[in-house]
Design a protein around this motif. Structure first.
Motif, PDB file in Angstrom:
ATOM      1  N   ASP A  64       0.828  -1.213   0.000  1.00  0.00           N
ATOM      2  CA  ASP A  64       0.000   0.000   0.000  1.00  0.00           C
ATOM      3  C   ASP A  64       0.864   1.266   0.000  1.00  0.00           C
ATOM      4  O   ASP A  64       0.365   2.352  -0.270  1.00  0.00           O
ATOM      5  N   TYR A  65       2.149   1.122   0.301  1.00  0.00           N
ATOM      6  CA  TYR A  65       3.076   2.261   0.370  1.00  0.00           C
ATOM      7  C   TYR A  65       4.034   2.272  -0.815  1.00  0.00           C
ATOM      8  O   TYR A  65       5.079   2.912  -0.769  1.00  0.00           O
ATOM      9  N   GLY A  66       3.689   1.568  -1.860  1.00  0.00           N
ATOM     10  CA  GLY A  66       4.549   1.448  -3.030  1.00  0.00           C
ATOM     11  C   GLY A  66       5.487   0.266  -2.875  1.00  0.00           C
ATOM     12  O   GLY A  66       5.256  -0.638  -2.055  1.00  0.00           O
ATOM     13  N   SER A  67       6.554   0.251  -3.645  1.00  0.00           N
ATOM     14  CA  SER A  67       7.552  -0.828  -3.555  1.00  0.00           C
ATOM     15  C   SER A  67       8.382  -0.628  -2.293  1.00  0.00           C
ATOM     16  O   SER A  67       8.936   0.454  -2.069  1.00  0.00           O
ATOM     17  N   ILE A  68       8.433  -1.680  -1.483  1.00  0.00           N
ATOM     18  CA  ILE A  68       9.181  -1.613  -0.221  1.00  0.00           C
ATOM     19  C   ILE A  68       9.942  -2.918  -0.007  1.00  0.00           C
ATOM     20  O   ILE A  68       9.745  -3.901  -0.734  1.00  0.00           O
ATOM     21  N   LEU A  69      10.757  -2.949   1.040  1.00  0.00           N
ATOM     22  CA  LEU A  69      11.542  -4.135   1.373  1.00  0.00           C
ATOM     23  C   LEU A  69      10.728  -5.161   2.154  1.00  0.00           C
ATOM     24  O   LEU A  69       9.943  -4.798   3.042  1.00  0.00           O
ATOM     25  N   PHE A  70      10.936  -6.409   1.802  1.00  0.00           N
ATOM     26  CA  PHE A  70      10.392  -7.565   2.505  1.00  0.00           C
ATOM     27  C   PHE A  70      11.522  -8.582   2.628  1.00  0.00           C
ATOM     28  O   PHE A  70      12.508  -8.509   1.892  1.00  0.00           O
ATOM     29  N   ASP A  71      11.378  -9.555   3.510  1.00  0.00           N
ATOM     30  CA  ASP A  71      12.327 -10.664   3.510  1.00  0.00           C
ATOM     31  C   ASP A  71      11.809 -11.751   2.575  1.00  0.00           C
ATOM     32  O   ASP A  71      10.759 -11.588   1.942  1.00  0.00           O
ATOM     33  N   ASP A  72      12.528 -12.859   2.485  1.00  0.00           N
ATOM     34  CA  ASP A  72      12.139 -13.911   1.541  1.00  0.00           C
ATOM     35  C   ASP A  72      10.892 -14.682   1.971  1.00  0.00           C
ATOM     36  O   ASP A  72      10.373 -15.490   1.216  1.00  0.00           O
ATOM     37  N   PRO A 144       1.065  -9.556   9.551  1.00  0.00           N
ATOM     38  CA  PRO A 144       0.890 -10.792   8.788  1.00  0.00           C
ATOM     39  C   PRO A 144       1.828 -10.760   7.570  1.00  0.00           C
ATOM     40  O   PRO A 144       2.230  -9.675   7.119  1.00  0.00           O
ATOM     41  N   LYS A 145       2.154 -11.887   7.051  1.00  0.00           N
ATOM     42  CA  LYS A 145       3.019 -11.964   5.860  1.00  0.00           C
ATOM     43  C   LYS A 145       2.385 -11.182   4.719  1.00  0.00           C
ATOM     44  O   LYS A 145       1.196 -11.280   4.464  1.00  0.00           O
ATOM     45  N   GLY A 146       3.199 -10.362   4.053  1.00  0.00           N
ATOM     46  CA  GLY A 146       2.748  -9.598   2.905  1.00  0.00           C
ATOM     47  C   GLY A 146       1.957  -8.345   3.238  1.00  0.00           C
ATOM     48  O   GLY A 146       1.505  -7.660   2.337  1.00  0.00           O
ATOM     49  N   GLU A 147       1.798  -8.035   4.519  1.00  0.00           N
ATOM     50  CA  GLU A 147       1.025  -6.857   4.919  1.00  0.00           C
ATOM     51  C   GLU A 147       1.855  -5.917   5.779  1.00  0.00           C
ATOM     52  O   GLU A 147       2.778  -6.333   6.471  1.00  0.00           O
ATOM     53  N   VAL A 148       1.481  -4.632   5.749  1.00  0.00           N
ATOM     54  CA  VAL A 148       2.125  -3.601   6.551  1.00  0.00           C
ATOM     55  C   VAL A 148       1.066  -3.004   7.467  1.00  0.00           C
ATOM     56  O   VAL A 148       0.115  -2.381   6.998  1.00  0.00           O
ATOM     57  N   LEU A 149       1.207  -3.210   8.774  1.00  0.00           N
ATOM     58  CA  LEU A 149       0.238  -2.692   9.727  1.00  0.00           C
ATOM     59  C   LEU A 149       0.735  -1.462  10.495  1.00  0.00           C
ATOM     60  O   LEU A 149      -0.080  -0.727  11.042  1.00  0.00           O
TER      61      LEU A 149
END
Length: 171
Positions: A64-72, A144-149
């Motif tokens: 929801d905030y554009g392209s951001i960093l996640f882990d694998d 949760p995985k894949g989400e930004v709270l």
């Protein structure tokens, strides 16, 4: 001389047959059955190099905030706005709520991440925390995985912000 070699071979066979598992049914100290091989007949086990620790992978994905960093594992990654250097200032209750992104080996750049921006810093407990563009990285414990709270949340004396691929905080 050949009698000596024959006697030495017989003594060696007796010594080998007396060691280890006795599941063959031969009495301890007895000669090994002709079909059994001795340790001298088997090739030496191959030695393999110790496995190299593979570090945590940091990748870029949409949110929801554009392209951001996640882990694998698709866990969103944050930086702590209070920190102005690569040294972590989040310990105790802070690290319980915002666990550091740790690594066992050199961190790896996944899809879209810039390997030149990846680094590490040592934590007070000796563990190794991943950094990106000089910022120590964290997760939020309840994401949760894949989400930004918890983007743009103020806790523990600073803002928690998701990280863009260039290493800056998302707006």
């Amino acid at each position: 001389m050949s009698r000596f070699l024959t006697a030495a071979a017989a003594v060696a066979a007796l010594a080998i047959a007396g060691c280890g598992d006795d599941s063959s049914g031969a009495a301890s100290g007895g000669a090994a059955p002709a079909t059994e091989t001795t340790a001298a007949d088997e090739p030496a086990p191959a030695t393999s190099p110790q496995p190299v620790a593979v570090g945590t992978t940091v990748k870029v994905a949409d949110s929801d905030y554009g392209s951001i960093l996640f882990d694998d594992t698709d866990q969103a990654i944050y930086l702590f706005g209070k920190e102005s250097a690569a040294k972590s200032e989040c310990y105790g209750e802070c690290a319980d709520a915002w666990p550091p992104v740790l690594t066992e080996g050199a961190p790896q750049a996944g899809a879209g991440a810039d390997p030149a921006l990846l680094g590490t810093t040592k934590r007070d407990d000796g563990s190794t925390q991943v950094t990106y563009n000089g910022h120590p990285l964290y997760y939020y414990v309840d994401d949760p995985k894949g989400e930004v709270l918890c983007h743009d949340v103020s806790e523990f004396g600073g803002l928690w912000l998701v990280v863009k691929p260039n290493g800056e905080a998302a707006a």
